[in-house]
Structures are given as structure tokens and as C-alpha cells.
Design a protein around this motif. Sequence first.
Motif, PDB file in Angstrom:
ATOM      1  N   LYS A 193     -42.794  33.416  -4.712  1.00 53.11           N
ATOM      2  CA  LYS A 193     -44.266  33.086  -4.871  1.00 53.11           C
ATOM      3  C   LYS A 193     -44.888  33.691  -3.741  1.00 53.11           C
ATOM      4  O   LYS A 193     -43.930  34.257  -2.450  1.00 53.11           O
ATOM      5  CB  LYS A 193     -44.436  31.632  -5.260  1.00 53.11           C
TER       6      LYS A 193
ATOM      7  N   THR B 150     -33.500  26.063 -10.318  1.00 53.06           N
ATOM      8  CA  THR B 150     -34.738  27.541 -10.388  1.00 53.06           C
ATOM      9  C   THR B 150     -34.453  27.785  -9.476  1.00 53.06           C
ATOM     10  O   THR B 150     -34.878  27.237  -7.940  1.00 53.06           O
ATOM     11  CB  THR B 150     -36.188  25.655 -10.844  1.00 53.06           C
TER      12      THR B 150
ATOM     13  N   SER C  80     -37.248  23.352 -13.823  1.00 58.89           N
ATOM     14  CA  SER C  80     -39.182  24.075 -13.754  1.00 58.89           C
ATOM     15  C   SER C  80     -39.857  23.035 -13.431  1.00 58.89           C
ATOM     16  O   SER C  80     -40.125  22.392 -15.232  1.00 58.89           O
ATOM     17  CB  SER C  80     -39.277  24.892 -14.228  1.00 58.89           C
TER      18      SER C  80
ATOM     19  N   THR D 196     -37.566  30.491  -7.333  1.00 60.88           N
ATOM     20  CA  THR D 196     -39.654  30.916  -7.155  1.00 60.88           C
ATOM     21  C   THR D 196     -39.725  31.967  -6.035  1.00 60.88           C
ATOM     22  O   THR D 196     -38.551  31.596  -5.054  1.00 60.88           O
ATOM     23  CB  THR D 196     -40.244  29.940  -7.755  1.00 60.88           C
TER      24      THR D 196
ATOM     25  N   ARG E 255     -40.628  32.653 -11.795  1.00 63.42           N
ATOM     26  CA  ARG E 255     -40.091  31.536 -11.606  1.00 63.42           C
ATOM     27  C   ARG E 255     -38.701  31.365 -12.476  1.00 63.42           C
ATOM     28  O   ARG E 255     -39.402  32.014 -14.138  1.00 63.42           O
ATOM     29  CB  ARG E 255     -40.848  29.927 -12.074  1.00 63.42           C
ATOM     30  N   ARG E 256     -37.775  30.951 -12.635  1.00 65.40           N
ATOM     31  CA  ARG E 256     -36.667  30.732 -13.087  1.00 65.40           C
ATOM     32  C   ARG E 256     -35.617  30.293 -13.303  1.00 65.40           C
ATOM     33  O   ARG E 256     -35.363  29.833 -11.797  1.00 65.40           O
ATOM     34  CB  ARG E 256     -35.506  32.923 -12.851  1.00 65.40           C
ATOM     35  N   SER E 257     -34.851  29.228 -14.615  1.00 68.33           N
ATOM     36  CA  SER E 257     -34.660  27.980 -14.267  1.00 68.33           C
ATOM     37  C   SER E 257     -33.065  28.491 -15.340  1.00 68.33           C
ATOM     38  O   SER E 257     -33.194  29.213 -16.158  1.00 68.33           O
ATOM     39  CB  SER E 257     -35.137  26.811 -15.012  1.00 68.33           C
TER      40      SER E 257
ATOM     41  N   ILE F 271     -46.756  32.183  -8.173  1.00 70.86           N
ATOM     42  CA  ILE F 271     -46.082  32.069  -8.729  1.00 70.86           C
ATOM     43  C   ILE F 271     -46.222  33.352  -9.181  1.00 70.86           C
ATOM     44  O   ILE F 271     -46.943  34.110 -10.448  1.00 70.86           O
ATOM     45  CB  ILE F 271     -45.744  31.548  -9.764  1.00 70.86           C
TER      46      ILE F 271
END
Length: 205
Positions: free
Chosen positions: A134, A130, A186, A132, A142-144, A139
Motif C-alpha cells: 500500500k 494476508t 483480508s 498488503t 492485497r492477497r490472502s 491499497i
Amino acid sequence: MTARCLRGLATLGLALMAGVLAAPAQAQNAAPPDEGNPFVNIFKYGGTTKPPEAPPSPDDVYCPIIDVAEGGSSLQTMAGGTVRTQIRLGQLSRSCQPGPNGGTIVSIGVQGMVLLGPGGAPGRFNAPVTVTVKNGTQIIARRSRQGSATIPAGQASGSFTVVEDGISVPANLARDFEIEVGLGSSPKPGRAPRRKPAASAPADG
């Protein structure tokens, strides 16, 4: 020469002097800015025209170091109460480029290892990663992703790579954001705690 002629010559002289004194100020007011003066541009820019503005240099773009999420540097998978694999983060890299409207485009690379445990066997394994971006608790993105590692027969480990690019940071946060990487999916947003119903007041006896 009559007095009238003398007065006329004096008036003409004053008018001419006033015109000479006013001419430089008028010329100065009417002069174009330096950028529009070919003669001045030769000395300032080496040519008769002002060169176009250079695009922002990538070296001037803010690009923070990558933080590892708390507890996100390693991950174990279990099989029948025994460790099947252990996943570990390895090398982390990031790149920041100037984006549209003063923003920043961020790319992040993650490398890691999958190690066989006592309950594991050679094969192909997924490593959840994951990423992130921020600003404090806000946020931005955010990518998984699932990295893939193959451990061939006779080997005890395999590597995986995940690349996330095209993450856009808006201009108002382009100088104040963080990058965080961790193993695992995530996190799901927590539910708000239920409010207990207010206790009813005792009835008057």
C-alpha cells in the motif's frame, strides 16, 4: 603593379581568411555527437561503439522493510471455549526487482508456527495470511493465502510457509510504498453508516 591589382589581391586575401576562420565552426557544427564518433568512443567506452544501456540494478530498487499488521502477529483458534491452536508469525522476507515501465515487482515470503493448545490434537492446520502492499491508505495489492502446517503425533507444533510473488507496484509509487503482513483473512470494507432521517419541524399551532 596597378592599384586595381592590389585591390583584387586584398579582396582575395580577405575572402580566404574568412573561409579559414569559418571552416572550424562549420566542421564543429557538422561533427556527429561523441556517441557516433568511433575515435572518441575508443577513449570513452573502450570500443568503437557506445555499449547498450545497462538494465537497472536490483540494488538500486526501493524495497521497504515488512511491517506486521496491528494485532496480526498471532492468532488463536478455539474449540469448546478452549484454545485449540495458536498461530504465530516467524521469519519474514521480501525481494524487489525492476519491473516494466519503471515499476517494481515485489515478492514476499512468510514463515510461521502452529502450536497445539489444551483443546488441540495432532493433525493438519491452516494458517490464514494476508499480504498488503500500500501507499498510505491506498491499497496497491492485497492477497490472502492459507498456509498449511502438519503436526504429527507426539509433536506439539508444526511450521508453514507462504510465498506471494508477482505483486506489481506502478512507477509513480515505486519509491513510496509499504509492505504489511498479518495473520487473518483480508478485512472486509466497512459499510457507510446510515444517515438518520432529518427530524420534521413542529407544526405551527
